[in-house]
Design a protein around this motif. Structure first.
Motif, PDB file in Angstrom:
ATOM      1  N   LEU A   1     -39.984  92.420  -5.688  1.00 10.86           N
ATOM      2  CA  LEU A   1     -40.321  91.508  -4.597  1.00 10.86           C
ATOM      3  C   LEU A   1     -39.101  90.671  -4.239  1.00 10.86           C
ATOM      4  CD1 LEU A   1     -43.833  90.063  -5.590  1.00 10.86           C
ATOM      5  CD2 LEU A   1     -43.325  92.043  -4.139  1.00 10.86           C
ATOM      6  N   LEU A   2     -38.957  90.353  -2.963  1.00  9.53           N
ATOM      7  CA  LEU A   2     -37.911  89.466  -2.474  1.00  9.53           C
ATOM      8  C   LEU A   2     -38.620  88.218  -1.961  1.00  9.53           C
ATOM      9  CD1 LEU A   2     -34.804  89.441  -2.014  1.00  9.53           C
ATOM     10  CD2 LEU A   2     -35.267  90.217   0.323  1.00  9.53           C
ATOM     11  N   ILE A   3     -38.484  87.103  -2.691  1.00 13.22           N
ATOM     12  CA  ILE A   3     -39.295  85.912  -2.419  1.00 13.22           C
ATOM     13  C   ILE A   3     -38.398  84.733  -2.053  1.00 13.22           C
ATOM     14  CG2 ILE A   3     -41.037  84.329  -3.297  1.00 13.22           C
ATOM     15  CD1 ILE A   3     -42.039  87.180  -3.106  1.00 13.22           C
ATOM     16  N   LYS A   4     -38.648  84.168  -0.884  1.00 17.33           N
ATOM     17  CA  LYS A   4     -37.963  82.944  -0.466  1.00 17.33           C
ATOM     18  C   LYS A   4     -38.865  81.753  -0.788  1.00 17.33           C
ATOM     19  CE  LYS A   4     -35.404  82.778   3.171  1.00 17.33           C
ATOM     20  NZ  LYS A   4     -34.833  82.743   4.537  1.00 17.33           N
ATOM     21  N   LYS A   5     -38.286  80.744  -1.427  1.00 15.22           N
ATOM     22  CA  LYS A   5     -39.046  79.548  -1.775  1.00 15.22           C
ATOM     23  C   LYS A   5     -39.101  78.605  -0.587  1.00 15.22           C
ATOM     24  CE  LYS A   5     -39.223  75.747  -5.132  1.00 15.22           C
ATOM     25  NZ  LYS A   5     -38.573  75.155  -6.327  1.00 15.22           N
ATOM     26  N   TYR A   6     -40.329  78.288  -0.162  1.00 13.71           N
ATOM     27  CA  TYR A   6     -40.526  77.394   0.971  1.00 13.71           C
ATOM     28  C   TYR A   6     -40.958  76.010   0.469  1.00 13.71           C
ATOM     29  CZ  TYR A   6     -40.247  81.452   4.036  1.00 13.71           C
ATOM     30  OH  TYR A   6     -39.816  82.568   4.711  1.00 13.71           O
ATOM     31  N   PRO A   7     -40.513  74.953   1.128  1.00 12.15           N
ATOM     32  CA  PRO A   7     -40.947  73.600   0.737  1.00 12.15           C
ATOM     33  C   PRO A   7     -42.475  73.503   0.767  1.00 12.15           C
ATOM     34  CG  PRO A   7     -39.139  73.478   2.309  1.00 12.15           C
ATOM     35  CD  PRO A   7     -39.570  74.926   2.255  1.00 12.15           C
ATOM     36  N   ASN A   8     -43.041  73.013  -0.300  1.00 14.99           N
ATOM     37  CA  ASN A   8     -44.503  72.860  -0.413  1.00 14.99           C
ATOM     38  C   ASN A   8     -45.251  74.194  -0.321  1.00 14.99           C
ATOM     39  OD1 ASN A   8     -44.222  69.975  -0.501  1.00 14.99           O
ATOM     40  ND2 ASN A   8     -43.985  69.996   1.730  1.00 14.99           N
ATOM     41  N   GLY A   9     -44.562  75.293  -0.588  1.00  9.89           N
ATOM     42  CA  GLY A   9     -45.216  76.601  -0.610  1.00  9.89           C
ATOM     43  C   GLY A   9     -45.754  76.879  -2.006  1.00  9.89           C
ATOM     44  N   PRO A  10     -47.072  76.815  -2.216  1.00  7.92           N
ATOM     45  CA  PRO A  10     -47.609  76.929  -3.573  1.00  7.92           C
ATOM     46  C   PRO A  10     -47.310  78.254  -4.264  1.00  7.92           C
ATOM     47  CG  PRO A  10     -49.374  77.038  -1.933  1.00  7.92           C
ATOM     48  CD  PRO A  10     -48.129  76.626  -1.215  1.00  7.92           C
ATOM     49  N   MET A  11     -47.416  79.383  -3.536  1.00  8.93           N
ATOM     50  CA  MET A  11     -47.180  80.671  -4.180  1.00  8.93           C
ATOM     51  C   MET A  11     -45.695  80.922  -4.386  1.00  8.93           C
ATOM     52  SD  MET A  11     -48.347  83.283  -5.697  1.00  8.93           S
ATOM     53  CE  MET A  11     -50.076  83.507  -5.267  1.00  8.93           C
ATOM     54  N   SER A  12     -44.881  80.673  -3.365  1.00  6.57           N
ATOM     55  CA  SER A  12     -43.444  80.933  -3.511  1.00  6.57           C
ATOM     56  C   SER A  12     -42.845  80.027  -4.583  1.00  6.57           C
ATOM     57  CB  SER A  12     -42.714  80.748  -2.181  1.00  6.57           C
ATOM     58  OG  SER A  12     -42.775  79.407  -1.723  1.00  6.57           O
ATOM     59  N   THR A  13     -43.336  78.782  -4.689  1.00  9.05           N
ATOM     60  CA  THR A  13     -42.859  77.875  -5.737  1.00  9.05           C
ATOM     61  C   THR A  13     -43.256  78.381  -7.116  1.00  9.05           C
ATOM     62  OG1 THR A  13     -42.952  75.956  -4.260  1.00  9.05           O
ATOM     63  CG2 THR A  13     -42.964  75.520  -6.618  1.00  9.05           C
ATOM     64  N   HIS A  14     -44.504  78.832  -7.240  1.00  7.23           N
ATOM     65  CA  HIS A  14     -44.974  79.355  -8.527  1.00  7.23           C
ATOM     66  C   HIS A  14     -44.159  80.574  -8.945  1.00  7.23           C
ATOM     67  CE1 HIS A  14     -47.528  80.706 -11.770  1.00  7.23           C
ATOM     68  NE2 HIS A  14     -47.719  81.863 -11.151  1.00  7.23           N
TER      69      HIS A  14
ATOM     70  N   THR B   1     -50.851  88.798  -3.938  1.00  5.83           N
ATOM     71  CA  THR B   1     -50.633  88.073  -5.192  1.00  5.83           C
ATOM     72  C   THR B   1     -51.657  86.941  -5.312  1.00  5.83           C
ATOM     73  OG1 THR B   1     -49.031  86.571  -4.137  1.00  5.83           O
ATOM     74  CG2 THR B   1     -48.162  88.571  -5.172  1.00  5.83           C
ATOM     75  N   LYS B   2     -51.971  86.589  -6.565  1.00  9.36           N
ATOM     76  CA  LYS B   2     -52.959  85.528  -6.809  1.00  9.36           C
ATOM     77  C   LYS B   2     -52.473  84.614  -7.932  1.00  9.36           C
ATOM     78  CE  LYS B   2     -56.816  86.198  -9.154  1.00  9.36           C
ATOM     79  NZ  LYS B   2     -58.193  86.581  -9.542  1.00  9.36           N
ATOM     80  N   TYR B   3     -52.640  83.316  -7.702  1.00  7.55           N
ATOM     81  CA  TYR B   3     -52.312  82.332  -8.744  1.00  7.55           C
ATOM     82  C   TYR B   3     -53.254  81.142  -8.616  1.00  7.55           C
ATOM     83  CZ  TYR B   3     -50.072  78.290 -10.878  1.00  7.55           C
ATOM     84  OH  TYR B   3     -49.820  77.160 -11.605  1.00  7.55           O
ATOM     85  N   LYS B   4     -53.800  80.699  -9.740  1.00  3.61           N
ATOM     86  CA  LYS B   4     -54.665  79.516  -9.765  1.00  3.61           C
ATOM     87  C   LYS B   4     -54.137  78.561 -10.831  1.00  3.61           C
ATOM     88  CE  LYS B   4     -59.540  78.099  -9.856  1.00  3.61           C
ATOM     89  NZ  LYS B   4     -59.386  76.951 -10.775  1.00  3.61           N
ATOM     90  N   GLY B   5     -53.603  77.439 -10.389  1.00  2.81           N
ATOM     91  CA  GLY B   5     -53.078  76.448 -11.304  1.00  2.81           C
ATOM     92  C   GLY B   5     -54.185  75.728 -12.055  1.00  2.81           C
ATOM     93  N   PRO B   6     -53.842  75.064 -13.152  1.00  5.54           N
ATOM     94  CA  PRO B   6     -54.865  74.393 -13.975  1.00  5.54           C
ATOM     95  C   PRO B   6     -55.638  73.314 -13.233  1.00  5.54           C
ATOM     96  CG  PRO B   6     -52.634  73.735 -14.615  1.00  5.54           C
ATOM     97  CD  PRO B   6     -52.492  74.890 -13.693  1.00  5.54           C
ATOM     98  N   ASN B   7     -55.048  72.734 -12.209  1.00  3.06           N
ATOM     99  CA  ASN B   7     -55.731  71.671 -11.458  1.00  3.06           C
ATOM    100  C   ASN B   7     -56.184  72.115 -10.069  1.00  3.06           C
ATOM    101  OD1 ASN B   7     -55.243  69.769 -13.569  1.00  3.06           O
ATOM    102  ND2 ASN B   7     -53.135  69.513 -12.809  1.00  3.06           N
ATOM    103  N   ASP B   8     -56.067  73.414  -9.799  1.00  9.88           N
ATOM    104  CA  ASP B   8     -56.435  73.938  -8.483  1.00  9.88           C
ATOM    105  C   ASP B   8     -57.934  74.219  -8.415  1.00  9.88           C
ATOM    106  OD1 ASP B   8     -53.785  73.814  -7.844  1.00  9.88           O
ATOM    107  OD2 ASP B   8     -53.404  75.965  -8.145  1.00  9.88           O
ATOM    108  N   GLU B   9     -58.538  73.864  -7.288  1.00  6.03           N
ATOM    109  CA  GLU B   9     -59.955  74.154  -7.095  1.00  6.03           C
ATOM    110  C   GLU B   9     -60.180  75.634  -6.819  1.00  6.03           C
ATOM    111  OE1 GLU B   9     -61.681  71.707  -4.134  1.00  6.03           O
ATOM    112  OE2 GLU B   9     -61.220  69.803  -5.139  1.00  6.03           O
ATOM    113  N   LYS B  10     -59.249  76.257  -6.122  1.00  8.37           N
ATOM    114  CA  LYS B  10     -59.360  77.683  -5.845  1.00  8.37           C
ATOM    115  C   LYS B  10     -57.985  78.335  -5.937  1.00  8.37           C
ATOM    116  CE  LYS B  10     -59.094  77.013  -0.816  1.00  8.37           C
ATOM    117  NZ  LYS B  10     -59.758  77.306   0.480  1.00  8.37           N
ATOM    118  N   ALA B  11     -57.991  79.636  -6.085  1.00  8.32           N
ATOM    119  CA  ALA B  11     -56.750  80.374  -6.258  1.00  8.32           C
ATOM    120  C   ALA B  11     -55.967  80.462  -4.946  1.00  8.32           C
ATOM    121  CB  ALA B  11     -57.046  81.778  -6.775  1.00  8.32           C
ATOM    122  N   THR B  12     -54.649  80.526  -5.052  1.00  7.76           N
ATOM    123  CA  THR B  12     -53.771  80.766  -3.908  1.00  7.76           C
ATOM    124  C   THR B  12     -53.512  82.263  -3.803  1.00  7.76           C
ATOM    125  OG1 THR B  12     -52.685  78.614  -4.109  1.00  7.76           O
ATOM    126  CG2 THR B  12     -51.489  80.332  -2.925  1.00  7.76           C
ATOM    127  N   LEU B  13     -53.674  82.796  -2.609  1.00 10.10           N
ATOM    128  CA  LEU B  13     -53.451  84.228  -2.353  1.00 10.10           C
ATOM    129  C   LEU B  13     -52.363  84.379  -1.300  1.00 10.10           C
ATOM    130  CD1 LEU B  13     -57.189  85.347  -2.046  1.00 10.10           C
ATOM    131  CD2 LEU B  13     -55.745  85.512  -4.078  1.00 10.10           C
TER     132      LEU B  13
END
Length: 326
Positions: free
Chosen positions: A145-158, A116-128
């Motif tokens: 997908l079965l996704i657990k949200k982790y504290p400070n996890g950029p992709m799981s939070t997104h 998976t790939k996500y690049k936020g508006p203020n991100d310098e590079k994409a999260t994979l």
């Protein structure tokens, strides 16, 4: 919405676990109907050629391999729309993404993952981030997908912040361990948290194939009972194939009356329930958070480098060749 994955069946550890780990397996149930249906579809092709029956034409269409959504290589990322969400527990969601066409399959093999790939508006590079879908590889039109949200996890939070109708970029498949029926006599799966997803992928492949007689032992560690993901599906496998599938659950915070293990996955538990190192043609798979990997097998260096074997499995006498780290 999806059906709830809730069950209260726990596998007691006070069993003849070692006897199970070494006894010969017996045949369980099979998806005979599916295979017969597939045979009927192929046989129908000849009939349609002569009769032109529209009903048989539908069967012929089903016999044609479905088009894969993900083909790897130079395909690049594919944008998929989120169709539905199920709240599984306090920090986990099951999300269904629509494939580009309703008659497509994902194109994933056993065992493989998807990126998976996500690049936020203020991100310098994409999260994979790689994930292993929990839907069957033969399902058409979607993947789950079965996704657990982790504290400070950029992709799981997104991903947890997505709502139906929004999109996420995917690329794949990412090949992992190449599976074939009866490749091993007995496999052991040691998982923690969402590390259960590649293990469940292997289980689906094994137990949906009536020709595959592989025995499977699962050791699954979690914080609380609520955190045991895919528990209903695992209980169904255990009830259907009691001589070939056994699950052992371990909780950091076990409730009163809990019949499984408590604390962390211990060396003593593994020694009791896993196939012995001297057994022929066995394979152990490990997947979980960094702390579990370090304690059980040692971390892998990279997707292409499994690294050295250490931790409990090395202490118990297993070799690097007997262990695969997802």
């Amino acid at each position: 919405m999806f059906s709830r994955s809730v069950s209260r069946v726990a596998q007691p550890l006070k069993t003849q676990a070692r006897r199970y780990a070494t006894e010969s397996g017996s045949q369980g149930g099979s998806n005979t109907f599916l295979y017969l249906a597939g045979g009927a579809a192929v046989a129908g092709a000849g009939y349609y050629y002569f009769s032109g029956s529209s009903s048989v034409a539908a069967k012929v269409k089903e016999a044609v391999p479905a088009k894969p959504a993900f083909t790897g290589g130079d395909q690049g990322f594919v944008s998929l729309k989120l169709a539905d969400i199920e709240i599984v527990n306090h920090n986990t969601k099951r999300l269904r993404f629509e494939l580009p066409e309703s008659d497509m399959v994902s194109g994933l093999q056993i065992a493989s993952a998807i990126l998976t790939k996500y690049k936020g508006p203020n991100d310098e590079k994409a999260t994979l981030r790689p994930y292993t879908p929990i839907s069957d590889e033969g399902e058409k039109g979607y993947l789950d997908l079965l996704i657990k949200k982790y504290p400070n996890g950029p992709m799981s939070t997104h991903i947890h912040d997505l709502v139906p109708g929004q999109r996420l970029d995917f690329k794949g498949p990412l090949p992992k361990y190449s599976w074939a029926e009866n490749k091993h006599n007995h496999i052991a799966l040691i998982a923690g948290g969402t590390g259960i997803t590649p293990m469940y992928q292997l289980c689906r492949s094994i137990f949906s194939n009536p020709n595959d007689k592989t025995k499977v032992t699962l050791v699954f560690g979690n914080v609380t009972e609520e955190d045991i993901l895919l528990r209903r599906e695992l209980a169904e496998l255990e009830n259907t194939y009691p001589q070939r599938f056994r699950a052992f659950y371990v909780l950091d915070k076990a409730p009163k009356g809990w019949q499984g293990g408590s604390g962390f996955i211990s060396k003593d538990l593994l020694k009791t329930v896993l196939p012995e190192p001297k057994e022929e043609n066995i394979k152990l798979f490990v997947c979980g958070p960094p702390g579990l990997m370090k304690a059980i097998s040692g971390p892998k260096v990279s997707p292409k480098d499994q690294g050295d074997l250490s931790g409990s499995l090395k202490d118990l006498g297993y070799t690097k060749e007997q262990v695969y780290k997802f």
